[in-house]
Scaffold this motif. Structure first.
Motif, short mmCIF file in Angstrom:
data_model
loop_
_atom_site.label_atom_id
_atom_site.label_comp_id
_atom_site.label_asym_id
_atom_site.label_seq_id
_atom_site.Cartn_x
_atom_site.Cartn_y
_atom_site.Cartn_z
N LYS A 40 -0.78 -5.12 -10.11
CA LYS A 40 -0.56 -5.40 -8.69
C LYS A 40 0.88 -5.10 -8.28
O LYS A 40 1.13 -4.58 -7.19
N GLY A 44 2.42 -2.08 -5.48
CA GLY A 44 3.42 -2.31 -4.43
C GLY A 44 4.75 -1.62 -4.67
O GLY A 44 5.66 -1.76 -3.87
N LYS A 75 5.61 3.32 -4.02
CA LYS A 75 4.31 2.66 -3.93
C LYS A 75 3.18 3.62 -4.32
O LYS A 75 3.29 4.83 -4.20
N THR A 105 -7.29 -5.75 -4.49
CA THR A 105 -5.89 -5.79 -4.06
C THR A 105 -5.50 -4.46 -3.44
O THR A 105 -4.86 -4.41 -2.38
N ALA A 106 -5.90 -3.36 -4.08
CA ALA A 106 -5.60 -2.02 -3.54
C ALA A 106 -6.25 -1.85 -2.17
O ALA A 106 -5.62 -1.35 -1.23
N ASP A 108 -7.01 -4.16 -0.03
CA ASP A 108 -6.29 -4.99 0.93
C ASP A 108 -4.96 -4.37 1.33
O ASP A 108 -4.45 -4.64 2.42
N MET A 109 -4.39 -3.55 0.46
CA MET A 109 -3.14 -2.86 0.75
C MET A 109 -3.39 -1.52 1.45
O MET A 109 -2.45 -0.80 1.76
N ILE A 111 -4.87 1.04 0.07
CA ILE A 111 -4.77 2.12 -0.91
C ILE A 111 -6.17 2.63 -1.25
O ILE A 111 -7.02 1.85 -1.69
#
Length: 196
Positions: A40, A44, A75, A105-106, A108-109, A111
């Motif tokens: 994670k 970032g 990033k 997580t990706a 949500d970012m 990505i």
């Protein structure tokens, strides 16, 4: 394994405008493989080249290899999961859980995510005879479907490639499937940057 950025040489001191970062894989046991928290941080841009992944301790703010002010270049622009095609059904629930957590997580970012199933020639004898048939294989289609179900990666974002072995001779048919996957990675990365 050490975190390292790989640049592809274009000639005369120039490099292509993209880089690859490779990290060690997830393992079933909690004290082996890379930590989800470290992955994670990689997403970032908080991990510097040279960081040695430790299976028992995550990178912390203030550590030598912690990047507290990541730029856009630091990033991740595309997350790519790589797994041998014949190991999809053997992937443990613990590893799948870790992979899904990173994927979410990706997502949500913002990505984009792709997957590459490698060693298709070992997984499917027909493909070993003719790599051009890679997307006609019933068995490989089942592996793509199973992987999509496991991780939630859409089927059209899962690519099949034959890994080059010890024979260094290039093969146009092998190159086509590998370059297609690379082209998709670059396109997804461009889309990510254009959306910012």
């Amino acid at each position: 394994m050490e975190y390292e950025t790989y640049k592809i040489h274009r000639g005369q001191g120039n490099f292509y405008p993209f880089v690859f970062n490779d990290i060690m894989g997830f393992e079933k046991d909690t004290n082996t493989g890379v930590l989800v928290k470290d992955v994670k941080l990689v997403l970032g841009g908080h991990v510097e080249d040279g960081y040695q992944f430790l299976p028992i301790q995550k990178l912390m703010k203030g550590d030598k290899y912690y990047n507290s002010s990541p730029t856009l270049d630091d990033k991740v622009h595309v997350l790519v999961c790589v797994l041998p095609a014949d190991k999809v059904s053997l992937t443990s629930a613990e590893v799948v859980k870790k992979m899904r957590e990173v994927r979410i997580t990706a997502r949500d970012m913002g990505i984009p995510q792709l997957a590459i199933l490698t060693k298709v020639d070992e997984a499917c004898p027909e493909t070993n005879k003719n790599i051009k048939d890679v997307y006609k294989s019933k068995y490989l289609k089942e592996q793509v479907d199973a992987f999509s179900l496991l991780l939630g990666v859409p089927q059209n974002c899962i690519f099949l490639v034959k890994t080059y072995g010890p024979d260094p001779n290039m093969n146009d048919d092998n190159d086509v499937v590998i370059l297609n996957a690379l082209r998709q990675m670059i396109d997804f990365g461009d889309d990510f940057l254009n959306d910012l």
